[in-house]
Design an enzyme around this catalytic site. Structure first.
Site, PDB file in Angstrom:
ATOM      1  N   LYS A 116      77.051 -37.314  76.428  1.00  0.00           N
ATOM      2  CA  LYS A 116      76.486 -36.250  75.594  1.00  0.00           C
ATOM      3  C   LYS A 116      76.026 -36.766  74.235  1.00  0.00           C
ATOM      4  O   LYS A 116      75.084 -36.249  73.651  1.00  0.00           O
ATOM      5  CB  LYS A 116      77.507 -35.119  75.447  1.00  0.00           C
ATOM      6  CG  LYS A 116      77.735 -34.410  76.781  1.00  0.00           C
ATOM      7  CD  LYS A 116      78.917 -33.473  76.778  1.00  0.00           C
ATOM      8  CE  LYS A 116      78.634 -32.181  76.084  1.00  0.00           C
ATOM      9  NZ  LYS A 116      79.700 -31.181  76.282  1.00  0.00           N
ATOM     10  N   LYS A 158      83.976 -33.416  70.006  1.00  0.00           N
ATOM     11  CA  LYS A 158      83.629 -33.292  71.430  1.00  0.00           C
ATOM     12  C   LYS A 158      83.819 -34.619  72.157  1.00  0.00           C
ATOM     13  O   LYS A 158      83.519 -35.679  71.599  1.00  0.00           O
ATOM     14  CB  LYS A 158      82.168 -32.878  71.593  1.00  0.00           C
ATOM     15  CG  LYS A 158      81.859 -31.469  71.143  1.00  0.00           C
ATOM     16  CD  LYS A 158      80.426 -31.123  71.530  1.00  0.00           C
ATOM     17  CE  LYS A 158      80.123 -29.675  71.243  1.00  0.00           C
ATOM     18  NZ  LYS A 158      78.769 -29.320  71.706  1.00  0.00           N
ATOM     19  N   GLY A 164      82.174 -28.611  81.381  1.00  0.00           N
ATOM     20  CA  GLY A 164      82.897 -27.433  81.853  1.00  0.00           C
ATOM     21  C   GLY A 164      83.675 -26.730  80.759  1.00  0.00           C
ATOM     22  O   GLY A 164      84.718 -26.121  81.002  1.00  0.00           O
ATOM     23  N   GLU A 200      80.171 -32.550  65.685  1.00  0.00           N
ATOM     24  CA  GLU A 200      79.037 -31.720  65.276  1.00  0.00           C
ATOM     25  C   GLU A 200      79.524 -30.687  64.289  1.00  0.00           C
ATOM     26  O   GLU A 200      80.711 -30.344  64.283  1.00  0.00           O
ATOM     27  CB  GLU A 200      78.501 -30.931  66.485  1.00  0.00           C
ATOM     28  CG  GLU A 200      77.682 -31.697  67.462  1.00  0.00           C
ATOM     29  CD  GLU A 200      77.332 -30.845  68.696  1.00  0.00           C
ATOM     30  OE1 GLU A 200      77.825 -29.709  68.832  1.00  0.00           O
ATOM     31  OE2 GLU A 200      76.575 -31.354  69.521  1.00  0.00           O
ATOM     32  N   GLU A 275      70.371 -26.815  77.047  1.00  0.00           N
ATOM     33  CA  GLU A 275      71.207 -25.823  76.360  1.00  0.00           C
ATOM     34  C   GLU A 275      71.060 -25.961  74.846  1.00  0.00           C
ATOM     35  O   GLU A 275      71.109 -27.072  74.309  1.00  0.00           O
ATOM     36  CB  GLU A 275      72.677 -26.016  76.746  1.00  0.00           C
ATOM     37  CG  GLU A 275      72.937 -25.788  78.227  1.00  0.00           C
ATOM     38  CD  GLU A 275      74.408 -25.729  78.585  1.00  0.00           C
ATOM     39  OE1 GLU A 275      74.747 -25.071  79.573  1.00  0.00           O
ATOM     40  OE2 GLU A 275      75.227 -26.355  77.870  1.00  0.00           O
ATOM     41  N   GLU A 288      73.123 -29.753  74.894  1.00  0.00           N
ATOM     42  CA  GLU A 288      73.232 -30.710  76.005  1.00  0.00           C
ATOM     43  C   GLU A 288      72.269 -30.307  77.116  1.00  0.00           C
ATOM     44  O   GLU A 288      71.741 -29.192  77.107  1.00  0.00           O
ATOM     45  CB  GLU A 288      74.664 -30.765  76.544  1.00  0.00           C
ATOM     46  CG  GLU A 288      75.114 -29.494  77.196  1.00  0.00           C
ATOM     47  CD  GLU A 288      76.343 -29.689  78.071  1.00  0.00           C
ATOM     48  OE1 GLU A 288      76.718 -30.836  78.345  1.00  0.00           O
ATOM     49  OE2 GLU A 288      76.909 -28.686  78.500  1.00  0.00           O
ATOM     50  N   ASN A 290      71.922 -30.021  81.348  1.00  0.00           N
ATOM     51  CA  ASN A 290      72.607 -30.079  82.633  1.00  0.00           C
ATOM     52  C   ASN A 290      71.588 -30.462  83.699  1.00  0.00           C
ATOM     53  O   ASN A 290      70.566 -29.792  83.846  1.00  0.00           O
ATOM     54  CB  ASN A 290      73.257 -28.734  82.955  1.00  0.00           C
ATOM     55  CG  ASN A 290      74.429 -28.460  82.039  1.00  0.00           C
ATOM     56  OD1 ASN A 290      75.231 -29.348  81.765  1.00  0.00           O
ATOM     57  ND2 ASN A 290      74.518 -27.256  81.541  1.00  0.00           N
ATOM     58  N   ARG A 292      71.236 -30.315  86.912  1.00  0.00           N
ATOM     59  CA  ARG A 292      71.537 -29.763  88.238  1.00  0.00           C
ATOM     60  C   ARG A 292      71.167 -28.290  88.271  1.00  0.00           C
ATOM     61  O   ARG A 292      70.778 -27.741  87.258  1.00  0.00           O
ATOM     62  CB  ARG A 292      73.052 -29.860  88.479  1.00  0.00           C
ATOM     63  CG  ARG A 292      73.786 -29.223  87.302  1.00  0.00           C
ATOM     64  CD  ARG A 292      75.231 -28.959  87.549  1.00  0.00           C
ATOM     65  NE  ARG A 292      75.969 -28.823  86.319  1.00  0.00           N
ATOM     66  CZ  ARG A 292      76.091 -27.715  85.611  1.00  0.00           C
ATOM     67  NH1 ARG A 292      75.484 -26.615  85.996  1.00  0.00           N
ATOM     68  NH2 ARG A 292      76.800 -27.691  84.506  1.00  0.00           N
ATOM     69  N   ARG A 337      79.961 -12.954  86.425  1.00  0.00           N
ATOM     70  CA  ARG A 337      80.727 -13.878  87.273  1.00  0.00           C
ATOM     71  C   ARG A 337      82.054 -13.232  87.624  1.00  0.00           C
ATOM     72  O   ARG A 337      82.888 -12.999  86.745  1.00  0.00           O
ATOM     73  CB  ARG A 337      81.001 -15.183  86.532  1.00  0.00           C
ATOM     74  CG  ARG A 337      79.766 -15.943  86.150  1.00  0.00           C
ATOM     75  CD  ARG A 337      80.159 -17.305  85.616  1.00  0.00           C
ATOM     76  NE  ARG A 337      79.010 -18.015  85.086  1.00  0.00           N
ATOM     77  CZ  ARG A 337      78.994 -19.318  84.830  1.00  0.00           C
ATOM     78  NH1 ARG A 337      80.079 -20.042  85.053  1.00  0.00           N
ATOM     79  NH2 ARG A 337      77.932 -19.897  84.338  1.00  0.00           N
TER      80      ARG A 337
HETATM   81  P1  ADP Z   1      80.299 -28.058  78.184  1.00  0.00           P
HETATM   82  O1  ADP Z   1      79.377 -29.134  78.626  1.00  0.00           O
HETATM   83  O2  ADP Z   1      81.723 -28.447  78.279  1.00  0.00           O
HETATM   84  O3  ADP Z   1      79.981 -26.721  78.793  1.00  0.00           O
HETATM   85  P2  ADP Z   1      78.840 -27.450  75.743  1.00  0.00           P
HETATM   86  O4  ADP Z   1      78.459 -28.549  74.821  1.00  0.00           O
HETATM   87  O5  ADP Z   1      77.774 -26.884  76.640  1.00  0.00           O
HETATM   88  O6  ADP Z   1      80.085 -27.911  76.605  1.00  0.00           O
HETATM   89  O7  ADP Z   1      79.471 -26.260  74.914  1.00  0.00           O
HETATM   90  C1  ADP Z   1      80.072 -25.134  75.539  1.00  0.00           C
HETATM   91  C2  ADP Z   1      80.234 -24.019  74.516  1.00  0.00           C
HETATM   92  O8  ADP Z   1      81.029 -24.462  73.407  1.00  0.00           O
HETATM   93  C3  ADP Z   1      78.947 -23.531  73.893  1.00  0.00           C
HETATM   94  O9  ADP Z   1      78.272 -22.601  74.689  1.00  0.00           O
HETATM   95  C4  ADP Z   1      79.469 -22.929  72.591  1.00  0.00           C
HETATM   96  O10 ADP Z   1      80.028 -21.651  72.810  1.00  0.00           O
HETATM   97  C5  ADP Z   1      80.585 -23.873  72.197  1.00  0.00           C
HETATM   98  N1  ADP Z   1      80.069 -24.906  71.278  1.00  0.00           N
HETATM   99  C6  ADP Z   1      79.716 -26.173  71.587  1.00  0.00           C
HETATM  100  N2  ADP Z   1      79.260 -26.832  70.497  1.00  0.00           N
HETATM  101  C7  ADP Z   1      79.351 -25.984  69.460  1.00  0.00           C
HETATM  102  C8  ADP Z   1      79.032 -26.062  68.046  1.00  0.00           C
HETATM  103  N3  ADP Z   1      78.560 -27.178  67.497  1.00  0.00           N
HETATM  104  N4  ADP Z   1      79.237 -24.949  67.302  1.00  0.00           N
HETATM  105  C9  ADP Z   1      79.715 -23.802  67.847  1.00  0.00           C
HETATM  106  N5  ADP Z   1      80.043 -23.676  69.149  1.00  0.00           N
HETATM  107  C10 ADP Z   1      79.856 -24.740  69.948  1.00  0.00           C
END
Ligand code: ADP
Length: 454
Positions: A116, A158, A164, A200, A275, A288, A290, A292, A337
């Site tokens: 990521k 992160k 997930g 972040e 996303e 990020e 995805n 798929r 869901r």
């Molecule tokens: P994963 O790949 O585990 O699903 P993501 O990076 O897509 O993780 O993040 C999942 C969720 O986490 C996001 O939809 C958001 O709600 C929260 N999130 C991730 N990064 C941030 C951020 N920088 N600030 C606020 N919320 C975040």
């Protein structure tokens, strides 16, 4: 076009892929674990092969057994669905090496997006705005502290290989950062086999909005609108809808064009989702990608009247993208869901479905592999069904969903149906004023299934 494909997954998505393949005149091979012998995907495929015992590591993640199953049955391609091996670059590589078509992007793209932090860097180079944060993987606490000081708290740590909704920690002060940094590193190592972390800025009251991308092997890329996925618990999506009630037309178009351009720059192929987090001022930041099919893809399918899985198979077989920018969304679509879980404690509720009545009617779609008498095994994720509605307006799509949920009867196990009904009746959801913090606050205020009417 292929004449036979193997579906390396289970549950509703395996069934979804089998249906799409059948409609394209392609024969299907199901792989299944021992407890999935009576699962619908096993029963409805043209051929079936047992690939191991219950634990996913010995069956649905068992690469040698899956490849052997494809070879024995003479399948030409493998569809990985989502989860399990869908974003495993090694699996995609092995498929390629064995002469099997992996239905997804090339291994190199999966690899890049799977890291990521690397994805963030690459997307920044491709001119996508990214959330302010570290440029590289952070080695130690001191370095993290310096970066956090520069961008300001709160920040989110992160795992570079996370996914997930796992491997994230919100940190509000330098002291907390010192406490959390090494714990987060060891957790990342334990969960994802890689201790690398990045950080972040943590965006408060942001929206999770994602863009569906579809691309062929010849450089043609198309964005098919957005999905608003801010109704989440523990960073995991629960309800998705499109169009987003938060976005304006200008931002929507800007995001779609930005995702298309980024996809073109990196030579993206197949389906993918970019996303973003969108802040109050409607600034959007890449989070990020995805690589798929997503759980929530039906929302886009209903809106654009397309079959994304069929398109994905066609593109993998070498066909050119037949869709173009003349495709327009129509109406509003919503997905709930339905998980087999205790709706208040959120613990899985596997077991035998004694009796099942699913909703229907115009504009109602149900994607599930559940049936009366089926025993939900305790070994896999708890997603039981996806109920999707489509109507000319948001209000009508919600009303349709309300009726659909009320008519759904599942006896024998617990589900989160009561929680969905509560959310759907809340004034914030009805007015479309919600962000990624909404559900956690809603639950903390005791407005869940047992709470008073809102
Ligand atoms: P994963 O790949 O585990 O699903 P993501 O990076 O897509 O993780 O993040 C999942 C969720 O986490 C996001 O939809 C958001 O709600 C929260 N999130 C991730 N990064 C941030 C951020 N920088 N600030 C606020 N919320 C975040």
């Amino acid at each position: 076009m292929f004449s036979k494909i193997l579906v390396a997954n289970r549950g509703e998505i395996a069934l979804r892929i089998i249906r799409a393949a059948k409609e394209l005149g392609i024969r299907t091979v199901a792989v299944y674990s021992e407890p999935d012998k009576q699962s619908l995907h096993t029963l409805l495929a043209d051929e079936r092969i047992c690939i191991g015992p219950a634990p996913a590591s010995e069956s649905y993640l068992n690469i040698p057994n899956i490849i052997s199953a494809a070879e024995i049955t003479k399948a030409e391609a493998i569809h990985p669905g989502y989860g399990f091996l869908a974003e495993n670059p090694r699996f995609a590589e092995i498929c390629e090496a064995e002469g099997l078509v992996f239905i997804g992007p090339p291994a190199s793209i999966i690899q890049m997006m799977g890291d990521k932090n690397q994805a963030r860097r690459r997307m920044k180079e491709a001119k996508l705005p990214v959330i302010p944060g570290s440029e590289n993987v952070i080695e130690d606490f001191q370095e993290a502290k310096k970066i956090a000081q520069k961008i300001g708290y709160p920040i989110i740590l992160k795992a570079a290989s996370g996914g997930g909704g796992k491997g994230m920690r919100i940190v509000t002060s330098p002291r907390q950062l010192e406490e959390q940094f090494s714990i987060a590193q060891s957790e990342a190592q334990a969960s994802f086999g890689n201790p690398a972390l990045y950080l972040e800025k943590y965006l408060i009251s942001a929206h999770h909005i994602e863009i569906q991308i579809i691309a062929d092997n010849y450089g043609n890329v198309l964005a098919l609108g957005e999905r608003e996925c801010s109704i989440q618990r523990k960073h995991q999506k629960l309800i998705e809808e499109s169009p987003s009630p938060f976005l304006d037309e200008k931002t929507r178009k800007k995001m779609a064009r930005a995702a298309e351009e980024a996809a073109k720059t990196i030579g993206y192929k197949s389906l993918g989702t970019f996303e973003f987090l969108v802040d109050n001022q409607k600034n959007f930041y890449f989070m990020e990608a995805n690589t798929r099919i997503q759980v929530e893809h039906p929302v886009t399918e209903m809106l654009y009247n397309v079959d994304l899985v069929k398109e994905q198979i066609r593109l993998a077989s070498g066909e050119k993208l037949s869709l173009d920018h003349s495709l327009r969304p129509r109406g509003h679509s919503l997905e709930c869901r339905i998980n087999a879980e205790d709706p208040e404690k959120f613990i899985p509720s596997p077991g035998r479905i004694e009796f099942l009545v699913l909703p229907g009617g115009p504009g109602v779609r149900v994607d599930t592999a559940a049936y009366s008498g089926w025993i939900i095994p305790p070994y896999y994720d708890s997603l039981l069904a996806k109920i999707i509605t489509h109507a000319p307006t948001r209000q009508e799509a919600i009303a349709k969903m309300h009726t659909a949920l009320e008519m759904t009867t599942i006896v024998g196990i617990q589900t989160n149906l009561p929680l969905h009904l509560k959310i759907l009746s809340s004034s914030d959801f009805l007015s479309g004023r919600y962000d990624i913090q909404f559900l956690e606050k809603f639950l903390a205020q005791g407005k869940g299934p047992r709470g008073p009417k809102t």
